[in-house]
Structures are given as C-alpha cells and as structure tokens.
Design a protein around this motif. Structure first.
Motif, PDB file in Angstrom:
ATOM      1  N   ALA A  15       5.579   9.184   2.242  1.00  0.00           N
ATOM      2  CA  ALA A  15       5.097   8.091   1.390  1.00  0.00           C
ATOM      3  C   ALA A  15       3.933   7.368   2.061  1.00  0.00           C
ATOM      4  O   ALA A  15       2.904   7.110   1.448  1.00  0.00           O
ATOM      5  N   GLY A  16       4.101   7.083   3.351  1.00  0.00           N
ATOM      6  CA  GLY A  16       3.080   6.342   4.080  1.00  0.00           C
ATOM      7  C   GLY A  16       1.744   7.068   4.121  1.00  0.00           C
ATOM      8  O   GLY A  16       0.684   6.438   4.167  1.00  0.00           O
ATOM      9  N   ALA A  17       1.807   8.380   4.071  1.00  0.00           N
ATOM     10  CA  ALA A  17       0.570   9.165   4.107  1.00  0.00           C
ATOM     11  C   ALA A  17      -0.262   8.969   2.853  1.00  0.00           C
ATOM     12  O   ALA A  17      -1.435   9.311   2.815  1.00  0.00           O
ATOM     13  N   GLU A  18       0.344   8.435   1.822  1.00  0.00           N
ATOM     14  CA  GLU A  18      -0.347   8.265   0.547  1.00  0.00           C
ATOM     15  C   GLU A  18      -0.756   6.822   0.285  1.00  0.00           C
ATOM     16  O   GLU A  18      -1.140   6.477  -0.835  1.00  0.00           O
ATOM     17  N   ALA A  19      -0.619   5.964   1.305  1.00  0.00           N
ATOM     18  CA  ALA A  19      -0.886   4.538   1.102  1.00  0.00           C
ATOM     19  C   ALA A  19      -2.232   4.302   0.417  1.00  0.00           C
ATOM     20  O   ALA A  19      -3.227   4.945   0.752  1.00  0.00           O
ATOM     21  N   ASP A  31      -1.373   7.105  10.044  1.00  0.00           N
ATOM     22  CA  ASP A  31      -0.210   7.637   9.369  1.00  0.00           C
ATOM     23  C   ASP A  31      -0.533   8.984   8.738  1.00  0.00           C
ATOM     24  O   ASP A  31       0.199   9.940   8.858  1.00  0.00           O
ATOM     25  N   ARG A  80       0.838  -1.205   0.000  1.00  0.00           N
ATOM     26  CA  ARG A  80       0.000   0.000   0.000  1.00  0.00           C
ATOM     27  C   ARG A  80       0.872   1.254   0.000  1.00  0.00           C
ATOM     28  O   ARG A  80       0.557   2.242  -0.651  1.00  0.00           O
ATOM     29  N   LEU A  81       1.951   1.183   0.752  1.00  0.00           N
ATOM     30  CA  LEU A  81       2.902   2.302   0.774  1.00  0.00           C
ATOM     31  C   LEU A  81       3.495   2.533  -0.616  1.00  0.00           C
ATOM     32  O   LEU A  81       3.539   3.656  -1.127  1.00  0.00           O
TER      33      LEU A  81
END
Lengths: 203, 235
Positions: B50-54, A141, A51-52
């Motif tokens: 990056a993680g914020a866009e998962a 996150d 997903r990342l």
C-alpha cells in the motif's frame, strides 16, 4: 539478483512498520487518542496516513472521483472503529492499510457485480500489474517495495499484484492467468512469504 | 469449494477471497494461532504494498473528512466480559451435549432478558431450544453488539438472543449463515427491534455447521452472502 535488490539487501532488513521515518508508536498513540473521541488527534493521524490511504484506494479503483469518495468513507470507518484498535494485534499502519484496501475492493466488486447484472457486459478489467516497476520515484518506500517485488519470480509478482493492486480474488487471478486455482493461491502465498521475509516483518 | 482453511491467510490478507471463503476464514483464524500469526504478518506486508502507492489526495479532502467524522458516533470499545467467556467456555466443553440449567441461566443473564424471555411467546420458544439436550451455545463476536446463538440439531432450530444490533436499513434484513468447512449455508433471516434487540427462533435445515456468521442482505435474503460479515463465531 538485481542491482536494486543488492542495494536493498545491503541496507539490511526493515523495521516492521515505519517506512517513512515517522515513529510507529506516535501513529498508534494518535489512533488511541482518536479512539477516545479526540478529533485533533484524528487530524494528526489523517495527515500521517492520508497519502497511503488515498494512493492505495486510487490504485485499486482507478477513478479519481471514486477514489476520493472511498477515501472519505475509509477515514469515517477508521474514526468509527478507532476505539477497537488494538496495537497488540498489529501496527496502526497495517490496520489502516487493511481497512483502506478492503473498502476499495468492496467498491470495485460491488461495482463489477452491478455492471454484470445491468449490462451482462463481462468487461475485462485491464490491470497493469507491472506498473509498480514503471513508476520512477525517489520515495524510499517505493524503492524498497520495488526491490522486494523484483526479487519475486515473475509469476509470483504477477499473482500478488493482480490480487492486491487489481483487487481480484485468487480465483479471478487464476482465471486471468489461465492457471489452476490452487496454483494461484500458492503463488500469492509464496510471493507474500518472500516479501514478508525481505521487508523484515516480525510479529 | 474444497480449500483448506489453513492455507487461506495470504489470500485473505490481500482481500483476495470471495465472500464465502472470507466468512469461513474469519470465523476460523481468530482461534487458530498459526493463522492469526500469518494474518498479522501478511497484513503488515500488504501495508508495504500500500505504501508503495502513496499519492497526494485533493487539498479539500482533510476538511471534508473532519466534517464527516463530526457526525459519526464511534463504536464502543470491547469490554472483556468474564461471564460471557465463562458461558463460551462451557458451551465449548459441552459441545453437542446438554448445557444444563446453570449454563442456561448464565447465558440468559448475560444477555439480560431473563424476565422478558419468560413474558413473551418468543421467550418460551427460546427456552425450549435452550433446554434441548443437544443445545449448543455460540457467542458471535462483531462490531457494536452481541449475539448468542443457541442451536439444537435435534429440534432443527436456532434461537437468537442479541443486543446492540444496528438498524439494517430500509429494504434490508439480517441473515444468519452456517459456516461449513467448504463454505456457508443459509440458516435464516432475522430483524432486530427499534432498540437493536433480537429474540427469535428460526427453523433450520439439518446441517452440521462448525459455526455461524451474520451479514445484512436485501429483504427476502440472498442465496449467498453479499454483505460483509458483521458477526461470526465457531461452535
């Protein structure tokens, strides 16, 4: 200070790597096993980070079909490079994000170069640099990163977002914002330093 | 370009450098403690961005990825090589000075071509560059292979000895670049043989470079690097 920022700060600094609750060490050991050719471990690694990877690539390249293609390339690259993963130089998650973002940026830049050559069509790529804050989600996150981004000055946030999510060089950021290159570089740097401190990244 | 390399870590971690600066910075930061630490921190920070866009990928992605990796050979791990380190240190210490016969022998032994070098015309040319009083040896680190660059400014020549180089692909060639404080300058083109071995001597311009980088470019070369940096090292 925004409400989000206050809430966030009360929670205290984050651990360096894991933001989704999964054990950082587990990701690194999956990657190390994958580096020894263990495909089952790689599948576990894939499930932890896909997903990342896909989300980052999609954000940069925009086109879902291209994002799928690039995501697949990223995982092949991660598999190929896994024997060289060195946990002492950075987290598995950081390494993965680095490979994914680099590959996405390579794609948009070579695509742009091709377009410039073929069509001389200096198409301004539309970048919605503030769309992070438009996303409403309960993903922890995102909430944390949004809070951190909120604490940046508008100009820092704009420069960091254009560079990272827009896939632009700092020179392009300078041109898009009509500021000096040195100023763009400084805003990116100051913005990242602030994010780093808020997110509690430690060596 | 007039950027100070030390201020590029943040932009580098966001992939926000153009190719010239990226190559120059990649040659610099692994040997700079401050920049290495900054790159580490900024990359971890970028991973949050990056993680914020998962987002969820298509359901069939996993099967495609697993199928694809089954066809891909992994690169070998880096094995610490004390002989290479020794040659490297010695080259650094004797910068711009004679390396001497002992170091020459070490470097030749490292790359394993002592016999081949003596038996071929290229080999004697390479030895001639080695033996130049101002010869400087640089080990280029990269994925897959090893390249030693022996550079004599007096002769305006660079000798290359390398193994494990991937086939650059049809219509493509390897390119060697000088790393300068303010960017890069072309040094020349070279091609490995079928076994991934390169032994070549290139006539170069009189340039005071601080290191070397290697990219793959279209046949005939490019005025500026267009491909990712595959190997790099500082003199």
């Amino acid at each position: 200070m925004s409400e989000m920022d206050r809430l966030f700060r009360r929670r205290g600094p984050l651990r360096a790597v894991s933001t989704d609750g999964s054990a950082t060490d587990e990701l690194a050991s999956l990657l190390r096993a994958a580096g020894r050719g263990d495909e089952v471990a790689f599948r576990g690694f894939y499930r932890s980070v896909v997903r990342l990877v896909y989300g980052t690539v999609l954000r940069v390249v925009r086109d879902p079909a291209i994002a799928e293609e690039v995501t697949q390339e990223v995982f092949v690259e991660l598999w190929r490079l896994a024997p060289r993963f060195d946990g002492s130089k950075g987290s598995a998650r950081g390494w993965t994000a680095t490979v994914a973002h680099r590959r996405a940026v390579d794609r948009v830049r070579s695509e742009q170069a091709r377009r410039d050559r073929d069509e001389r069509d200096a198409q301004q790529s539309a970048v919605a640099y503030d769309s992070v804050s438009e996303e409403v989600t309960d993903n922890l996150d995102r909430v944390r990163v949004r809070a951190a981004l909120d604490s940046l000055s508008d100009t820092q946030r704009e420069a960091v977002s254009l560079a990272y999510y827009g896939g632009h060089t700092y020179r392009e950021v300078a041109s898009l914002l009509d500021i000096a290159e040195g100023t763009a570089k400084t805003r990116i740097r100051d913005g990242l330093i602030k994010l780093r401190d808020i997110m509690g990244v430690t060596p | 370009m007039t950027s100070d390399l030390h201020h590029l870590a943040a932009a580098y971690a966001l992939d926000a450098l153009d190719d010239q600066e990226r190559i120059a910075f990649e040659a610099h930061y692994p040997r700079c403690e401050i920049c290495s630490a900054e790159v580490h921190d900024y990359r971890e920070t970028a991973a949050f961005l990056a993680g914020a866009e998962a987002a969820d990928p298509p359901a069939d992605m996993e099967a495609r990825v697993m199928e694809a990796i089954g066809r891909v050979r992994q690169i070998p791990p880096i094995v610490p090589d004390r002989v290479v380190e020794l040659a490297d240190r010695r080259a650094a210490r004797t910068r711009r000075a004679s390396i001497g016969a002992a170091a020459t022998a070490i470097v030749i032994a490292v790359v394993g071509f002592a016999v081949a070098l003596r038996d071929s015309g290229v080999g004697s040319d390479i030895e001639a560059v080695f033996e130049a009083p101002d010869a400087v040896v640089t080990s280029l680190d990269g994925d897959g292979g090893t390249i030693q660059v022996i550079w004599s400014q007096e002769r305006d020549q660079v000798a290359l000895v390398g193994t494990g180089l991937a086939n650059p692909g049809a219509g493509r060639t390897y390119a060697l670049w000088f790393l300068l404080d303010e960017g890069v300058a072309p040094a020349g083109l070279f091609a490995p043989d079928r076994d991934g071995v390169v032994r070549a001597v290139i006539d170069v311009d009189d340039i005071d470079g601080g290191g070397f980088g290697v990219t793959v470019e279209p046949d005939g070369g490019s005025p500026q690097p267009t491909g990712p940096v595959l190997y790099a090292g500082t003199v």
